[in-house]
Design an enzyme around this catalytic site. Structure first.
Site, short mmCIF file in Angstrom:
data_model
loop_
_atom_site.label_atom_id
_atom_site.label_comp_id
_atom_site.label_asym_id
_atom_site.label_seq_id
_atom_site.Cartn_x
_atom_site.Cartn_y
_atom_site.Cartn_z
N GLU A 45 0.81 -1.23 0.00
CA GLU A 45 0.00 0.00 0.00
C GLU A 45 0.83 1.28 0.00
O GLU A 45 0.63 2.16 0.83
CB GLU A 45 -0.98 -0.02 1.19
CG GLU A 45 -1.91 -1.22 1.17
CD GLU A 45 -2.93 -1.23 2.31
OE1 GLU A 45 -2.86 -0.37 3.20
OE2 GLU A 45 -3.80 -2.12 2.29
N ASN A 61 2.41 -5.02 -3.21
CA ASN A 61 0.99 -5.36 -3.03
C ASN A 61 0.19 -4.08 -2.78
O ASN A 61 0.66 -3.17 -2.10
CB ASN A 61 0.90 -6.28 -1.80
CG ASN A 61 -0.41 -7.01 -1.64
OD1 ASN A 61 -0.90 -7.63 -2.58
ND2 ASN A 61 -0.99 -6.95 -0.44
N HIS A 110 -10.07 -6.36 -2.54
CA HIS A 110 -11.18 -6.20 -1.60
C HIS A 110 -12.31 -5.53 -2.37
O HIS A 110 -12.31 -4.31 -2.57
CB HIS A 110 -10.74 -5.37 -0.39
CG HIS A 110 -9.71 -6.05 0.44
ND1 HIS A 110 -9.97 -7.22 1.13
CD2 HIS A 110 -8.40 -5.77 0.67
CE1 HIS A 110 -8.88 -7.62 1.76
NE2 HIS A 110 -7.91 -6.77 1.50
N GLU A 128 -5.86 -10.92 -1.59
CA GLU A 128 -6.71 -10.77 -0.39
C GLU A 128 -8.18 -10.71 -0.77
O GLU A 128 -8.96 -9.93 -0.22
CB GLU A 128 -6.33 -9.48 0.37
CG GLU A 128 -4.87 -9.40 0.73
CD GLU A 128 -4.48 -8.14 1.50
OE1 GLU A 128 -5.37 -7.42 2.00
OE2 GLU A 128 -3.27 -7.87 1.60
N ASP A 179 -11.94 -10.60 -1.26
CA ASP A 179 -13.27 -10.75 -0.65
C ASP A 179 -14.23 -9.84 -1.42
O ASP A 179 -13.80 -8.89 -2.08
CB ASP A 179 -13.29 -10.50 0.88
CG ASP A 179 -12.62 -9.23 1.34
OD1 ASP A 179 -12.45 -8.29 0.54
OD2 ASP A 179 -12.27 -9.17 2.53
#
Ligand code: XIL
Length: 332
Positions: A148, A189, A225, A252, A254
């Site tokens: 990030e 990432n 996400h 990651e 979702d």
């Protein structure tokens, strides 16, 4: 095809080994993975978690226990108990591990935020990476070396790392990482790389500069996400990331649902998970997908995005959701 959970329960462990992961590998990918922490493996839901992790997931990411505040809360005071528990479980069950994460502005202890000398911060980054990666050398397949680094508008985030070292903090981290475990795959990432815009443009430009400077980097992770109904851009952006020449991974995943959760939205989640899984299958450089947890009961979404819920593949009672069958269908 939908299996009832009773039927699955009747199968022997050997028969249920590696459902999603095995299917992913059959498509030429390296893994289908999830995030876990030590408390999942020791808490009251441990039997469900171990059964599911054993059956469906070939790669494990520590959800929190490898982060800086967990492993080096005070300078030089390293705490590896929880991280070790996950590594040991994954290793003894023959799973890959993704190491998450080494240099990140969040879950970073105050003593690091307080550093105000560039040379001291350089040393602190190098020591942290050497110690953490060195401990697990040869056992963690890939690391999110930096996480990030960008704001949404594509400028660098105003972290202690960027303030003191500029973009060079990224070079320092990757060089230290290659040195600490030469065989590990090294990733950058980030999130919100799922649609076009200044953030993914900045990521692609940065990767170009890193490669032209000879910085050792192997992959780019897109956290993914996502929000229900907003997954259509994933494949084209994954393709753009792969165009940098790096491996790509969905790290990651979702897909959260705005409450109230309805049967219709859970059906939509089936097709959204199918779409994202196909995106990885359709991009040759995509090595694998990790979802960010097993059961909706334990997802970070509940506390982070209070008006959203139900982002994962298993419900609060560890039953497979439509979303699970969306992934499965894409893999069949
Ligand atoms: C989240 C965890 O899931 C939470 O338990 C924790 O409280 C905060 O961090 N991007 C990342 C992950 O890279 O490390 C974050 O994990 C989710 C967003």
């Amino acid at each position: 095809m939908k299996f009832s959970s009773t039927l699955l329960f009747m199968l022997t462990p050997a028969m249920v080994m590696g459902l999603l992961d095995q299917k992913m590998k059959a498509k030429g990918k390296r893994y289908f993975g999830t995030a876990l922490d030590a408390w999942h493996l020791s808490g009251s839901d441990q039997s469900n978690i171990k059964m599911i992790a054993g059956a469906d997931f070939g790669a494990i990411t520590h959800e929190n226990s490898l982060k800086w505040d967990a492993v080096q809360p005070q300078q030089g005071n390293y705490q590896f108990g929880n991280a070790d528990a996950v590594v040991n479980w994954a290793t003894s069950n023959n799973r890959l591990l993704r190491g998450h994460t080494l240099v990140w502005h969040s879950q970073l202890p105050q003593w690091v935020h307080n550093i105000n000398s560039a040379s001291q911060l350089t040393q602190v980054i190098q020591n942290h990476i050497n110690t953490v990666m060195g401990r697990y050398r040869g056992r963690i397949y890939a690391w999110d070396v930096v996480n990030e680094v960008f704001e949404e508008n594509g400028t660098f985030r105003n972290s202690v790392f960027y303030r003191l070292l500029g973009e060079n903090f990224i070079d320092i981290a990757f060089r230290a990482a290659r040195n600490a475990d030469p065989n590990a795959k090294l990733y950058i990432n980030d999130y919100n790389l799922d649609g076009p815009g200044p953030k993914i443009d900045a990521m692609i430009a940065l990767i170009g500069r890193l490669r032209s400077r000879g910085v050792p980097i192997d992959g780019v992770g897109t956290q993914a996400h996502l929000i229900l109904g907003q997954v259509g851009g994933v494949q084209s952006q994954l393709q753009r990331l792969a165009g940098t020449g790096l491996d790509v991974a969905i790290t990651e995943l979702d897909i959260r649902i705005q409450t109230p959760v309805t049967a219709q939205k859970l059906d939509q989640q089936y097709s959204d998970y199918q779409t994202v899984t196909r995106a990885c299958l359709n991009v040759p450089r995509c090595v694998g997908i990790s979802v960010w947890g097993i059961s909706d009961k334990h997802s970070w979404v509940d506390s982070t995005f209070p008006s959203y819920d139900a982002p994962l593949l298993w419900d609060d009672w560890f039953n497979r959701k439509n979303a699970y069958w969306g992934v499965d269908n894409a893999l069949n």
